[in-house]
Scaffold this motif. Structure first.
Motif, PDB file in Angstrom:
ATOM      1  N   ASN A 122       0.857  -1.189   0.000  1.00  0.00           N
ATOM      2  CA  ASN A 122       0.000   0.000   0.000  1.00  0.00           C
ATOM      3  C   ASN A 122       0.890   1.235   0.000  1.00  0.00           C
ATOM      4  N   ALA A 123       0.533   2.224  -0.817  1.00  0.00           N
ATOM      5  CA  ALA A 123       1.344   3.446  -0.910  1.00  0.00           C
ATOM      6  C   ALA A 123       0.457   4.631  -1.225  1.00  0.00           C
ATOM      7  N   PRO A 124       0.903   5.861  -0.889  1.00  0.00           N
ATOM      8  CA  PRO A 124       0.170   7.051  -1.325  1.00  0.00           C
ATOM      9  C   PRO A 124       0.110   7.115  -2.847  1.00  0.00           C
ATOM     10  N   VAL A 125      -0.922   7.780  -3.359  1.00  0.00           N
ATOM     11  CA  VAL A 125      -1.188   7.741  -4.800  1.00  0.00           C
ATOM     12  C   VAL A 125      -0.008   8.254  -5.615  1.00  0.00           C
ATOM     13  N   ALA A 126       0.450   9.478  -5.350  1.00  0.00           N
ATOM     14  CA  ALA A 126       1.508  10.061  -6.181  1.00  0.00           C
ATOM     15  C   ALA A 126       2.826   9.316  -6.017  1.00  0.00           C
ATOM     16  N   LEU A 127       3.206   9.007  -4.782  1.00  0.00           N
ATOM     17  CA  LEU A 127       4.459   8.276  -4.557  1.00  0.00           C
ATOM     18  C   LEU A 127       4.408   6.903  -5.225  1.00  0.00           C
ATOM     19  N   PRO A 138      -2.862  -1.362   8.284  1.00  0.00           N
ATOM     20  CA  PRO A 138      -2.318  -2.482   7.507  1.00  0.00           C
ATOM     21  C   PRO A 138      -2.808  -3.845   7.981  1.00  0.00           C
ATOM     22  N   VAL A 139      -3.070  -3.984   9.273  1.00  0.00           N
ATOM     23  CA  VAL A 139      -3.542  -5.265   9.788  1.00  0.00           C
ATOM     24  C   VAL A 139      -4.950  -5.543   9.280  1.00  0.00           C
ATOM     25  N   GLN A 140      -5.832  -4.547   9.409  1.00  0.00           N
ATOM     26  CA  GLN A 140      -7.213  -4.726   8.978  1.00  0.00           C
ATOM     27  C   GLN A 140      -7.329  -4.896   7.468  1.00  0.00           C
ATOM     28  N   GLU A 141      -6.488  -4.184   6.719  1.00  0.00           N
ATOM     29  CA  GLU A 141      -6.563  -4.222   5.257  1.00  0.00           C
ATOM     30  C   GLU A 141      -5.730  -5.349   4.659  1.00  0.00           C
ATOM     31  N   GLY A 142      -4.968  -6.047   5.475  1.00  0.00           N
ATOM     32  CA  GLY A 142      -4.178  -7.168   4.966  1.00  0.00           C
ATOM     33  C   GLY A 142      -2.966  -6.753   4.164  1.00  0.00           C
ATOM     34  N   ALA A 143      -2.443  -5.525   4.391  1.00  0.00           N
ATOM     35  CA  ALA A 143      -1.263  -5.060   3.655  1.00  0.00           C
ATOM     36  C   ALA A 143       0.002  -5.629   4.289  1.00  0.00           C
ATOM     37  N   ASP A 144       0.870  -6.193   3.476  1.00  0.00           N
ATOM     38  CA  ASP A 144       2.140  -6.722   3.976  1.00  0.00           C
ATOM     39  C   ASP A 144       3.141  -5.599   4.219  1.00  0.00           C
ATOM     40  N   ILE A 145       3.179  -4.637   3.292  1.00  0.00           N
ATOM     41  CA  ILE A 145       4.118  -3.516   3.370  1.00  0.00           C
ATOM     42  C   ILE A 145       3.356  -2.235   3.056  1.00  0.00           C
ATOM     43  N   THR A 146       3.513  -1.223   3.897  1.00  0.00           N
ATOM     44  CA  THR A 146       2.860   0.065   3.688  1.00  0.00           C
ATOM     45  C   THR A 146       3.925   1.156   3.664  1.00  0.00           C
ATOM     46  N   LEU A 147       3.872   2.008   2.648  1.00  0.00           N
ATOM     47  CA  LEU A 147       4.722   3.199   2.611  1.00  0.00           C
ATOM     48  C   LEU A 147       3.903   4.351   3.144  1.00  0.00           C
ATOM     49  N   ARG A 148       4.407   5.010   4.173  1.00  0.00           N
ATOM     50  CA  ARG A 148       3.659   6.090   4.798  1.00  0.00           C
ATOM     51  C   ARG A 148       4.476   7.367   4.770  1.00  0.00           C
ATOM     52  N   VAL A 149       3.844   8.429   4.280  1.00  0.00           N
ATOM     53  CA  VAL A 149       4.464   9.747   4.220  1.00  0.00           C
ATOM     54  C   VAL A 149       3.910  10.585   5.362  1.00  0.00           C
ATOM     55  N   VAL A 155       2.583  -9.158  -7.025  1.00  0.00           N
ATOM     56  CA  VAL A 155       2.446  -7.985  -6.159  1.00  0.00           C
ATOM     57  C   VAL A 155       1.072  -7.363  -6.374  1.00  0.00           C
ATOM     58  N   GLU A 156       0.385  -7.087  -5.280  1.00  0.00           N
ATOM     59  CA  GLU A 156      -0.864  -6.318  -5.327  1.00  0.00           C
ATOM     60  C   GLU A 156      -0.542  -4.924  -4.783  1.00  0.00           C
ATOM     61  N   LEU A 157      -0.519  -3.931  -5.669  1.00  0.00           N
ATOM     62  CA  LEU A 157      -0.182  -2.560  -5.287  1.00  0.00           C
ATOM     63  C   LEU A 157      -1.458  -1.738  -5.194  1.00  0.00           C
ATOM     64  N   THR A 158      -1.778  -1.280  -3.982  1.00  0.00           N
ATOM     65  CA  THR A 158      -2.961  -0.459  -3.744  1.00  0.00           C
ATOM     66  C   THR A 158      -2.515   0.963  -3.429  1.00  0.00           C
ATOM     67  N   LEU A 159      -3.063   1.935  -4.163  1.00  0.00           N
ATOM     68  CA  LEU A 159      -2.686   3.333  -3.979  1.00  0.00           C
ATOM     69  C   LEU A 159      -3.847   4.103  -3.371  1.00  0.00           C
ATOM     70  N   THR A 160      -3.608   4.732  -2.246  1.00  0.00           N
ATOM     71  CA  THR A 160      -4.608   5.549  -1.586  1.00  0.00           C
ATOM     72  C   THR A 160      -3.924   6.565  -0.691  1.00  0.00           C
ATOM     73  N   ASP A 161      -4.495   7.757  -0.595  1.00  0.00           N
ATOM     74  CA  ASP A 161      -3.955   8.777   0.292  1.00  0.00           C
ATOM     75  C   ASP A 161      -4.577   8.712   1.681  1.00  0.00           C
ATOM     76  N   THR A 162      -5.463   7.758   1.904  1.00  0.00           N
ATOM     77  CA  THR A 162      -6.048   7.543   3.220  1.00  0.00           C
ATOM     78  C   THR A 162      -5.120   6.672   4.056  1.00  0.00           C
ATOM     79  N   PHE A 163      -4.908   7.039   5.309  1.00  0.00           N
ATOM     80  CA  PHE A 163      -4.086   6.220   6.198  1.00  0.00           C
ATOM     81  C   PHE A 163      -4.866   4.956   6.554  1.00  0.00           C
ATOM     82  N   ILE A 164      -4.414   3.831   6.059  1.00  0.00           N
ATOM     83  CA  ILE A 164      -5.104   2.570   6.322  1.00  0.00           C
ATOM     84  C   ILE A 164      -4.512   1.890   7.550  1.00  0.00           C
TER      85      ILE A 164
END
Length: 308
Positions: A96-101, A133-144, A122-131
């Protein structure tokens, strides 16, 4: 309860398709349907809504999927450890990553990952909402931004380095600001998010004294890339992290840096970019490989700080 049924169900939940799941596991679609139907009978719950156009999770299905993902991830990690580290990296890793990044950098970096691990998905999900990661099942999250104490494993990639710039045409017509306060006389293109229009902060290197400027101009937007394009078109000045700009824009002087002797930001406290992961996810070899790949590919300092 058959493990294969759980794996089929988790993949259908991810893809929204029985046929895609069947192709992934190289089994007939009828087998996928039969196993999941047996799982629903055993649980006494409907996990999926089925129609001719799509397959969707029921409320019970969403809750069940989150729970079994944890179990399947732990099982995959155990299987990887037992089977040895020399085997090919395969399986699914969710990022999971922010949209622009994500669009400007992470999606492009994945090309190198695919060459290194061709069997990896790889499943790449782009969103500017702070998710979560546990609830959304994201293995790796990039957070700005600023990292809160979340109980996740975090690794700082970098401090954000901000660049104030305008097009060469704008600078030729309107001149360069000589100090942060001069920006009040310039057309500033301002990011406006849910918290309102950003203010710009400046400090001399090594100093704690801040100069805060309430900037104004002809365009505000909640989309940073729109504002960068407006700057390239000569509409005014922008202040954004280095990763939002291309090196080519500066090397061909389409954009010109301004006030380089000042450290700039849109917050009083400098922010960072972090990699985050739930602790149990990093036990899986496939997740650790992607984690390490991203850290190496971005580098220290990050490659995007080199704007020429």
């Amino acid at each position: 309860m058959h493990l294969k049924a759980h794996r089929f169900f988790a993949m259908v939940a991810l893809t929204g398709s029985f046929s895609a799941t069947a192709r992934h596991f190289q089994v007939p679609a009828s087998s996928v349907s039969r196993f999941i139907a047996a799982l629903e009978r055993e649980l006494g719950l409907q996990l999926l809504y089925r129609n001719t156009r799509a397959v969707k999770l029921t409320d019970a299905g969403e809750r069940y999927c989150l729970q079994i993902r944890e179990v399947l991830d732990l099982l995959d990690a155990a299987n990887e450890e037992v089977s040895g580290k020399g085997r090919e990296i395969r399986g699914l890793v969710r990022i999971n990553a922010p949209v622009a990044l994500g669009r400007l950098h992470i999606a492009k970096l994945l090309d190198g990952l695919y060459r290194q691990c061709p069997a990896l998905t790889v499943e790449l999900t782009l969103t500017d909402t702070f998710i979560d990661p546990v609830q959304e099942g994201a293995d790796i999250t990039l957070r700005v931004g600023h990292l809160e104490d979340s109980g996740l494993i975090g690794r700082k990639i970098c401090d954000q380095h901000y660049v104030l710039c305008a097009s060469a045409g704008y600078v030729k017509q309107h001149g360069r600001p000589r100090s942060p306060q001069d920006l009040r006389e310039h057309a500033c293109l301002v990011y406006q998010g849910t918290g309102g229009a950003q203010r710009w902060f400046f400090r001399r290197p090594g100093s704690d004294a801040l100069e805060v400027v309430e900037v104004e101009g002809p365009l505000r937007s909640n989309n940073a890339e729109v504002l960068v394009q407006a700057a390239l078109d000569g509409r005014g000045l922008v202040l954004f992290p280095s990763w939002l700009f291309s090196r080519e824009s500066f090397s061909r002087t389409a954009l010109v840096r301004l006030l380089p002797e000042w450290e700039a930001s849109v917050e009083a406290t400098p922010s960072q970019i972090h990699l985050l992961s739930p602790g149990n996810r990093l036990r899986a070899r496939k997740v650790r490989v992607v984690w390490d790949f991203l850290l190496e590919a971005i580098g220290t300092p990050p490659y995007w700080d080199d704007l020429g």
